[in-house]
Design a protein around this motif. Sequence first.
Motif, PDB file in Angstrom:
ATOM      1  N   VAL A 165      45.955  16.915  -9.092  1.00 46.38           N
ATOM      2  CA  VAL A 165      46.130  17.998  -8.128  1.00 46.38           C
ATOM      3  C   VAL A 165      47.013  19.062  -8.760  1.00 46.38           C
ATOM      4  O   VAL A 165      47.671  18.820  -9.775  1.00 46.38           O
ATOM      5  CB  VAL A 165      46.755  17.490  -6.809  1.00 46.38           C
ATOM      6  CG1 VAL A 165      45.840  16.488  -6.126  1.00 46.38           C
ATOM      7  CG2 VAL A 165      48.133  16.879  -7.034  1.00 46.38           C
ATOM      8  N   PHE A 166      47.023  20.250  -8.144  1.00 49.76           N
ATOM      9  CA  PHE A 166      47.691  21.395  -8.764  1.00 49.76           C
ATOM     10  C   PHE A 166      48.789  21.963  -7.881  1.00 49.76           C
ATOM     11  O   PHE A 166      48.579  22.196  -6.686  1.00 49.76           O
ATOM     12  CB  PHE A 166      46.656  22.488  -9.077  1.00 49.76           C
ATOM     13  CG  PHE A 166      45.756  22.122 -10.218  1.00 49.76           C
ATOM     14  CD1 PHE A 166      45.955  22.634 -11.489  1.00 49.76           C
ATOM     15  CD2 PHE A 166      44.715  21.221 -10.025  1.00 49.76           C
ATOM     16  CE1 PHE A 166      45.142  22.277 -12.544  1.00 49.76           C
ATOM     17  CE2 PHE A 166      43.886  20.852 -11.077  1.00 49.76           C
ATOM     18  CZ  PHE A 166      44.095  21.389 -12.339  1.00 49.76           C
ATOM     19  N   ALA A 167      49.940  22.191  -8.516  1.00 49.46           N
ATOM     20  CA  ALA A 167      51.080  22.760  -7.800  1.00 49.46           C
ATOM     21  C   ALA A 167      50.924  24.254  -7.607  1.00 49.46           C
ATOM     22  O   ALA A 167      51.367  24.808  -6.590  1.00 49.46           O
ATOM     23  CB  ALA A 167      52.371  22.476  -8.572  1.00 49.46           C
ATOM     24  N   ASP A 168      50.287  24.903  -8.578  1.00 49.48           N
ATOM     25  CA  ASP A 168      50.299  26.371  -8.611  1.00 49.48           C
ATOM     26  C   ASP A 168      48.934  27.002  -8.364  1.00 49.48           C
ATOM     27  O   ASP A 168      48.713  28.160  -8.696  1.00 49.48           O
ATOM     28  CB  ASP A 168      50.857  26.866  -9.947  1.00 49.48           C
ATOM     29  CG  ASP A 168      50.129  26.273 -11.149  1.00 49.48           C
ATOM     30  OD1 ASP A 168      49.145  25.526 -10.957  1.00 49.48           O
ATOM     31  OD2 ASP A 168      50.552  26.543 -12.293  1.00 49.48           O
ATOM     32  N   ARG A 169      47.998  26.228  -7.769  1.00 53.52           N
ATOM     33  CA  ARG A 169      46.665  26.756  -7.481  1.00 53.52           C
ATOM     34  C   ARG A 169      46.324  26.545  -6.005  1.00 53.52           C
ATOM     35  O   ARG A 169      46.786  25.589  -5.379  1.00 53.52           O
ATOM     36  CB  ARG A 169      45.603  26.048  -8.336  1.00 53.52           C
ATOM     37  CG  ARG A 169      45.731  26.287  -9.826  1.00 53.52           C
ATOM     38  CD  ARG A 169      45.411  27.720 -10.222  1.00 53.52           C
ATOM     39  NE  ARG A 169      44.044  28.113  -9.856  1.00 53.52           N
ATOM     40  CZ  ARG A 169      42.975  27.877 -10.609  1.00 53.52           C
ATOM     41  NH1 ARG A 169      43.100  27.240 -11.760  1.00 53.52           N
ATOM     42  NH2 ARG A 169      41.786  28.288 -10.217  1.00 53.52           N
ATOM     43  N   THR A 170      45.497  27.426  -5.471  1.00 50.57           N
ATOM     44  CA  THR A 170      45.009  27.259  -4.106  1.00 50.57           C
ATOM     45  C   THR A 170      43.642  26.576  -4.138  1.00 50.57           C
ATOM     46  O   THR A 170      42.953  26.559  -5.164  1.00 50.57           O
ATOM     47  CB  THR A 170      44.899  28.608  -3.373  1.00 50.57           C
ATOM     48  OG1 THR A 170      43.960  29.447  -4.060  1.00 50.57           O
ATOM     49  CG2 THR A 170      46.253  29.292  -3.303  1.00 50.57           C
ATOM     50  N   TYR A 171      43.259  26.023  -2.994  1.00 52.43           N
ATOM     51  CA  TYR A 171      42.051  25.208  -2.890  1.00 52.43           C
ATOM     52  C   TYR A 171      41.033  25.823  -1.935  1.00 52.43           C
ATOM     53  O   TYR A 171      41.383  26.548  -1.000  1.00 52.43           O
ATOM     54  CB  TYR A 171      42.412  23.806  -2.386  1.00 52.43           C
ATOM     55  CG  TYR A 171      43.012  22.906  -3.440  1.00 52.43           C
ATOM     56  CD1 TYR A 171      42.252  21.930  -4.076  1.00 52.43           C
ATOM     57  CD2 TYR A 171      44.351  23.033  -3.817  1.00 52.43           C
ATOM     58  CE1 TYR A 171      42.796  21.094  -5.037  1.00 52.43           C
ATOM     59  CE2 TYR A 171      44.908  22.199  -4.791  1.00 52.43           C
ATOM     60  CZ  TYR A 171      44.121  21.240  -5.388  1.00 52.43           C
ATOM     61  OH  TYR A 171      44.662  20.418  -6.350  1.00 52.43           O
ATOM     62  N   GLN A 172      39.767  25.447  -2.171  1.00 48.79           N
ATOM     63  CA  GLN A 172      38.672  25.808  -1.274  1.00 48.79           C
ATOM     64  C   GLN A 172      38.340  24.623  -0.371  1.00 48.79           C
ATOM     65  O   GLN A 172      38.788  23.496  -0.610  1.00 48.79           O
ATOM     66  CB  GLN A 172      37.448  26.235  -2.081  1.00 48.79           C
ATOM     67  CG  GLN A 172      37.667  27.507  -2.902  1.00 48.79           C
ATOM     68  CD  GLN A 172      37.955  28.712  -2.029  1.00 48.79           C
ATOM     69  OE1 GLN A 172      37.119  29.148  -1.250  1.00 48.79           O
ATOM     70  NE2 GLN A 172      39.168  29.246  -2.153  1.00 48.79           N
TER      71      GLN A 172
END
Length: 253
Positions: A165-172
């Motif tokens: 998972v990513f701390a600095d990205r947004t999700y769809q």
Amino acid sequence: MHQVDLNCDLGESFGVYKMGMDEEILNFVTSANIACGFHAGDPSIMRKTVRLALDKNVKIGAHPGLPDLVGFGRRNLNISPQEAYNMVVYQIGALYGFIKAEGATMHHVKPHGALYNMAASCEKLSEAIAEAVYKVDPQLILFGLSGSKLIHSGEKIGLQTAHEVFADRTYQHDGSLTSRNQPDALIHNLDQASMQVIRMIKEGKVRSQQGVDVSLKANTICIHGDGPQALEFARNIRQVLNTSGISVQSINP
């Protein structure tokens, strides 16, 4: 007690061009994904980064990407599954040589950028990449986007996988990352990033850009080493994890 790995993409300088603050970030992460020369990195950078990671007792993984230095491996290329297989084997082998020369072992493989995102949604590419990793060393751990086709292909062939998972990205809403072409793809606010990370670990959910909660697994958290706030993000998220009672450890093979 919740446990998670904290990884960062490193070794992404090239020649005289410096990218990131690798030595400082290694104080806060437990796994390093080192570029292998296709999207970034070169032999001198690879050796230097391997030695830095070993000095900090950080697990080392290969970070193979598309052959696109100018685009930093973030532009989609129309490659075949066979080409993907060959590229991944080649790049793992390159980094493996430097790790072996230092008397250490490779821990994992995490594709980079466009190759990572293409494999997350394309079954044929994901199978080719998983096969490449397995054929080189079935003991390697395959890092992939949480719940993606790359994870499923790794599990199917018999690899240990790590849902990332990513701390600095947004999700769809479908669990994919928001395209970097969109203005809201990156999270710049430290508090927002920290809250997203804690919720993904403790609740197994992330709020999508469409306002819908998406369920996911969080075995490892990525922090991008090339961002201007990378060091600040790494320091802050490690501190937040520690104060939230979450154990930060590398993934055991």
